[in-house]
Design a protein around this motif. Sequence first.
Motif, PDB file in Angstrom:
ATOM      1  N   LEU A 175       0.641   5.613  -0.104  1.00  0.00           N
ATOM      2  CA  LEU A 175      -0.045   7.049  -0.019  1.00  0.00           C
ATOM      3  C   LEU A 175       0.115   7.778  -1.336  1.00  0.00           C
ATOM      4  N   GLN A 202       0.810  -1.286   0.077  1.00  0.00           N
ATOM      5  CA  GLN A 202      -0.084  -0.100   0.138  1.00  0.00           C
ATOM      6  C   GLN A 202       0.769   1.304   0.198  1.00  0.00           C
ATOM      7  N   VAL A 229      -7.887   1.898  -5.886  1.00  0.00           N
ATOM      8  CA  VAL A 229      -7.636   3.163  -4.773  1.00  0.00           C
ATOM      9  C   VAL A 229      -8.616   3.208  -3.744  1.00  0.00           C
ATOM     10  N   PHE A 230      -8.056   3.530  -2.391  1.00  0.00           N
ATOM     11  CA  PHE A 230      -9.112   3.427  -1.522  1.00  0.00           C
ATOM     12  C   PHE A 230      -8.935   4.785  -0.360  1.00  0.00           C
ATOM     13  N   ASP A 231      -9.722   5.011   0.380  1.00  0.00           N
ATOM     14  CA  ASP A 231      -9.559   5.909   1.488  1.00  0.00           C
ATOM     15  C   ASP A 231      -9.353   5.000   2.566  1.00  0.00           C
ATOM     16  N   GLU A 232      -8.933   5.226   3.717  1.00  0.00           N
ATOM     17  CA  GLU A 232      -8.602   4.414   4.804  1.00  0.00           C
ATOM     18  C   GLU A 232      -9.707   3.182   5.151  1.00  0.00           C
ATOM     19  N   LYS A 268      -5.311   9.426  -1.244  1.00  0.00           N
ATOM     20  CA  LYS A 268      -6.123   7.961  -1.360  1.00  0.00           C
ATOM     21  C   LYS A 268      -4.726   7.294  -1.045  1.00  0.00           C
ATOM     22  N   ILE A 269      -5.171   5.847  -1.040  1.00  0.00           N
ATOM     23  CA  ILE A 269      -4.017   4.827  -0.620  1.00  0.00           C
ATOM     24  C   ILE A 269      -4.152   3.921  -1.976  1.00  0.00           C
ATOM     25  N   ASP A 297      -0.261  10.483  -2.252  1.00  0.00           N
ATOM     26  CA  ASP A 297       0.473  11.981  -2.143  1.00  0.00           C
ATOM     27  C   ASP A 297       1.915  11.770  -1.829  1.00  0.00           C
ATOM     28  N   VAL A 325      -6.284  10.314  -7.664  1.00  0.00           N
ATOM     29  CA  VAL A 325      -6.162   9.725  -6.497  1.00  0.00           C
ATOM     30  C   VAL A 325      -5.645  10.399  -5.235  1.00  0.00           C
ATOM     31  N   LEU A 382     -10.454   0.719   2.464  1.00  0.00           N
ATOM     32  CA  LEU A 382      -9.284  -0.103   2.446  1.00  0.00           C
ATOM     33  C   LEU A 382      -9.622  -1.320   3.514  1.00  0.00           C
TER      34      LEU A 382
END
Length: 193
Positions: free
Chosen positions: A28, A26, A51-54, A44-45, A30, A41, A57
Amino acid sequence: MYSEVSKRKIAQNHIVLHVRRGDVAQVLADDFPGVFDPLTVAGKIIHCNGVFDEDGLKKALPLGNRRRFATTRSYLDALYMVKKREGVESHILVSDGFAKMSRVLVSKKPDFLVDRSVSADALEKELEEDLRPLMCGARKCIIGENNASFYETVFAALSSKIIISQSAGFLRELSLLFDLDIEIVCPELLPTG
């Protein structure tokens, strides 16, 4: 295998830092501004599965995968603690790296990338920058997923005194099989959810 481990045990590696990535990798988005498309993205992760937010995920990944992942910061904290306790300065870093994640992103998720023509190998090298802080103080780095690096990882780990790993399953089993006295240190507590 046992005879090779026995030979290497004589010149024991003190600490092996085993950073499992592969299918649990995983990052980040950014943290890699020139790699990932911020319009797609940002914040996001990135994972092989999407692609997910926490929270997303946690819902998307099986608990077993989440338990095997630890952040680079967690590994650094554990490494610092163990080095201080043991009075040693160096370690060996072993990791399967980001090969699988890179292949999946290039072939199935190119819209996540700034440069959609980047090769999987080039992307893998850029993502390995996530491991750079863990390379500081390492007297050897074994990174990649192939037969040679796998065996070198096993030999290095089984000839060590301490393995720092969030996913030491097969190394723990082999150390027990060979009746080796190796301490396993987890870089962070397992998540509960």
